[in-house]
Design a protein around this motif. Sequence first.
Motif, mmCIF file in Angstrom:
data_model
loop_
_atom_site.group_PDB
_atom_site.id
_atom_site.type_symbol
_atom_site.label_atom_id
_atom_site.label_comp_id
_atom_site.label_asym_id
_atom_site.label_seq_id
_atom_site.Cartn_x
_atom_site.Cartn_y
_atom_site.Cartn_z
ATOM 1 N N PRO A 338 0.810 -1.231 0.000
ATOM 2 C CA PRO A 338 0.000 0.000 0.000
ATOM 3 C C PRO A 338 0.839 1.275 0.000
ATOM 4 C CG PRO A 338 -0.059 -1.072 2.162
ATOM 5 C CD PRO A 338 0.619 -2.020 1.227
ATOM 6 N N ASP A 339 2.019 1.228 0.605
ATOM 7 C CA ASP A 339 2.875 2.415 0.636
ATOM 8 C C ASP A 339 3.392 2.757 -0.761
ATOM 9 O OD1 ASP A 339 2.467 2.423 3.345
ATOM 10 O OD2 ASP A 339 4.473 1.676 3.870
ATOM 11 N N TYR A 340 3.808 1.735 -1.493
ATOM 12 C CA TYR A 340 4.317 1.979 -2.842
ATOM 13 C C TYR A 340 3.178 2.423 -3.765
ATOM 14 C CZ TYR A 340 7.252 1.454 -7.008
ATOM 15 O OH TYR A 340 7.969 1.695 -8.166
ATOM 16 N N ALA A 341 2.009 1.789 -3.604
ATOM 17 C CA ALA A 341 0.852 2.167 -4.426
ATOM 18 C C ALA A 341 0.515 3.634 -4.221
ATOM 19 C CB ALA A 341 -0.343 1.278 -4.083
ATOM 20 N N GLU A 342 0.535 4.077 -2.972
ATOM 21 C CA GLU A 342 0.241 5.485 -2.681
ATOM 22 C C GLU A 342 1.326 6.397 -3.248
ATOM 23 O OE1 GLU A 342 -0.645 8.397 1.194
ATOM 24 O OE2 GLU A 342 -0.124 6.278 1.478
ATOM 25 N N ALA A 343 2.570 5.959 -3.154
ATOM 26 C CA ALA A 343 3.686 6.792 -3.610
ATOM 27 C C ALA A 343 3.640 7.049 -5.109
ATOM 28 C CB ALA A 343 5.009 6.132 -3.228
ATOM 29 N N ILE A 344 3.175 6.057 -5.870
ATOM 30 C CA ILE A 344 3.127 6.244 -7.330
ATOM 31 C C ILE A 344 1.709 6.572 -7.812
ATOM 32 C CG2 ILE A 344 5.092 4.692 -7.640
ATOM 33 C CD1 ILE A 344 3.151 2.602 -8.814
ATOM 34 N N GLY A 345 0.766 6.751 -6.865
ATOM 35 C CA GLY A 345 -0.598 7.124 -7.217
ATOM 36 C C GLY A 345 -1.348 6.026 -7.942
ATOM 37 N N PHE A 346 -1.204 4.794 -7.480
ATOM 38 C CA PHE A 346 -1.790 3.647 -8.173
ATOM 39 C C PHE A 346 -2.972 3.097 -7.378
ATOM 40 C CE2 PHE A 346 -2.181 -0.424 -10.202
ATOM 41 C CZ PHE A 346 -1.633 -0.265 -11.459
ATOM 42 N N THR A 347 -4.103 2.917 -8.052
ATOM 43 C CA THR A 347 -5.291 2.325 -7.432
ATOM 44 C C THR A 347 -5.337 0.837 -7.747
ATOM 45 O OG1 THR A 347 -6.516 4.400 -7.662
ATOM 46 C CG2 THR A 347 -7.802 2.388 -7.269
ATOM 47 N N MET A 348 -5.363 0.001 -6.701
ATOM 48 C CA MET A 348 -5.321 -1.447 -6.880
ATOM 49 C C MET A 348 -6.714 -2.030 -7.076
ATOM 50 S SD MET A 348 -2.117 -2.147 -6.754
ATOM 51 C CE MET A 348 -2.288 -3.936 -6.775
ATOM 52 N N PRO A 349 -6.812 -3.117 -7.846
ATOM 53 C CA PRO A 349 -8.083 -3.843 -7.960
ATOM 54 C C PRO A 349 -8.523 -4.385 -6.603
ATOM 55 C CG PRO A 349 -6.536 -4.530 -9.670
ATOM 56 C CD PRO A 349 -5.763 -3.685 -8.710
ATOM 57 N N ASP A 350 -9.808 -4.639 -6.450
ATOM 58 C CA ASP A 350 -10.361 -5.045 -5.163
ATOM 59 C C ASP A 350 -9.902 -6.421 -4.701
ATOM 60 O OD1 ASP A 350 -11.744 -2.671 -5.014
ATOM 61 O OD2 ASP A 350 -13.606 -3.496 -5.854
ATOM 62 N N ASP A 351 -9.488 -7.283 -5.624
ATOM 63 C CA ASP A 351 -9.145 -8.654 -5.222
ATOM 64 C C ASP A 351 -7.680 -8.803 -4.790
ATOM 65 O OD1 ASP A 351 -8.272 -8.228 -7.836
ATOM 66 O OD2 ASP A 351 -8.565 -10.318 -8.440
ATOM 67 N N TYR A 352 -6.993 -7.687 -4.574
ATOM 68 C CA TYR A 352 -5.627 -7.721 -4.056
ATOM 69 C C TYR A 352 -5.644 -7.412 -2.555
ATOM 70 C CZ TYR A 352 -3.434 -7.974 -8.675
ATOM 71 O OH TYR A 352 -3.012 -8.402 -9.911
ATOM 72 N N THR A 353 -4.844 -8.152 -1.810
ATOM 73 C CA THR A 353 -4.764 -7.973 -0.357
ATOM 74 C C THR A 353 -3.568 -7.101 -0.006
ATOM 75 O OG1 THR A 353 -5.747 -10.157 0.031
ATOM 76 C CG2 THR A 353 -4.522 -9.156 1.855
ATOM 77 N N ALA A 354 -3.801 -6.106 0.829
ATOM 78 C CA ALA A 354 -2.710 -5.215 1.263
ATOM 79 C C ALA A 354 -1.747 -5.962 2.191
ATOM 80 C CB ALA A 354 -3.266 -3.983 1.942
ATOM 81 N N ILE A 355 -0.466 -5.844 1.927
ATOM 82 C CA ILE A 355 0.550 -6.430 2.802
ATOM 83 C C ILE A 355 0.609 -5.632 4.095
ATOM 84 C CG2 ILE A 355 3.024 -6.874 3.045
ATOM 85 C CD1 ILE A 355 3.150 -7.178 -0.009
ATOM 86 N N ASP A 356 0.761 -6.329 5.212
ATOM 87 C CA ASP A 356 0.905 -5.659 6.496
ATOM 88 C C ASP A 356 2.303 -5.052 6.594
ATOM 89 O OD1 ASP A 356 0.930 -4.808 9.090
ATOM 90 O OD2 ASP A 356 0.770 -6.801 10.010
ATOM 91 N N MET A 357 2.387 -3.756 6.424
ATOM 92 C CA MET A 357 3.664 -3.082 6.394
ATOM 93 C C MET A 357 4.230 -2.843 7.799
ATOM 94 S SD MET A 357 4.051 -2.935 3.184
ATOM 95 C CE MET A 357 5.494 -1.914 3.034
ATOM 96 N N SER A 358 3.416 -3.002 8.840
ATOM 97 C CA SER A 358 3.890 -2.789 10.207
ATOM 98 C C SER A 358 4.826 -3.872 10.674
ATOM 99 C CB SER A 358 2.701 -2.714 11.171
ATOM 100 O OG SER A 358 2.022 -3.967 11.236
ATOM 101 N N ALA A 359 4.832 -5.024 9.952
ATOM 102 C CA ALA A 359 5.666 -6.156 10.352
ATOM 103 C C ALA A 359 7.056 -6.082 9.778
ATOM 104 C CB ALA A 359 4.991 -7.464 9.925
ATOM 105 N N GLN A 360 7.448 -4.945 9.205
ATOM 106 C CA GLN A 360 8.785 -4.830 8.596
ATOM 107 C C GLN A 360 9.859 -4.827 9.666
ATOM 108 O OE1 GLN A 360 9.032 -2.486 4.699
ATOM 109 N NE2 GLN A 360 7.585 -1.283 5.872
#
Length: 360
Positions: A338-360
């Motif tokens: 989700p962070d990269y998608a936001e950075a490049i202004g990309f809207t993802m299809p609904d059937d994609y699951t957001a990766i939990d970025m807090s676990a980095q």
Amino acid sequence: MKKKIAAMIMTCTVCVSLAACGSSSGSSATTAASTADTTASAATTTADTAAADTASTEDTASTDGKTYTIGICQLVQHEALDAATQGFEDEVKNELGDAVTFDLQNAQGDSTTCSTICTGFVSNEYDLILANATPALQAAVSATSDIPILGTSVTDYGTALNMSDFSGTTGINVSGTSDLAPLDQQEDMILELVPDVKKVAILYCSAEANSKFQAEQIEKYLDEDSIAYQEYTFADSNDLQSVTQSAASDCDVFYIPTDNTAASNMTIISNITEASKIPIVCGEENMCKSGGLATLSISYYDLGVQTGKMAVDILTNGTDPSTMEIEYAPTTTKEYNPDYAEAIGFTMPDDYTAIDMSAQ
């Protein structure tokens, strides 16, 4: 066993003490009855203890008193390989308990070091070698034809072992698990996310044979859909930045296979592609989390667990790895960063699951 005997002695001692207290104020008949009850109680306690011991041993593989040492050669430290190693260790330890010890060594991305590590495992006459990633597998195979070897995080065993007639089993002292997610579905993701794609950059390290295998397979599917592409290869991390900059100036989508060198340097790649608003489809989740847009993900931890089950089968049942089928991840998931998608202004299809970025 000592704990079991001690528990039985203590039980009997307590029961005898209770019988003595009863006899001090009762008749001989009462004493006899108390003694009988004590004997029955002790027998019941012994039976319950034995049943509990039997139940506990059913949860682990029988080692018949044997102990095992497993050498683990991991090519490089990054989240995917770390997860596979952890899953392997957890499963084997769960099955064999204290009967197994591990010698985990990391080659820090150097194939020569993999060879040194595996030669050491052979000299120490370890019972099994886990080779985590293709160069580690190749080093282990060069080091021994006798000690059982299991690979994990290896994409294609035919390519890794230079077997043109590979059909699922190796015929040598090697088996393991593959981290290959269906490549046709990965190519589908490129078209799904960027339907008007003009040219795909296929970025990978030229020293990794399995990366080349994936690139060639993706190219076949791109050819079928008449999509232009170009390979951009780098020898190591030293020339990765210049190669990535060249690819970003010429292409509008990146595809990066499960390449260990790229995985360890995704920040270098994403710093360039993010500025150019370029979507990246990666070969696995941890690469995507570190700087990609989307991936068809498998669980490397679960892959390690699968490999661990194979190791226990070899060690305790004597199963021959030469006849064991290479195993694959049972499920895949379409995921995105989700962070990269936001950075490049990309809207993802609904059937994609957001990766939990807090676990980095």
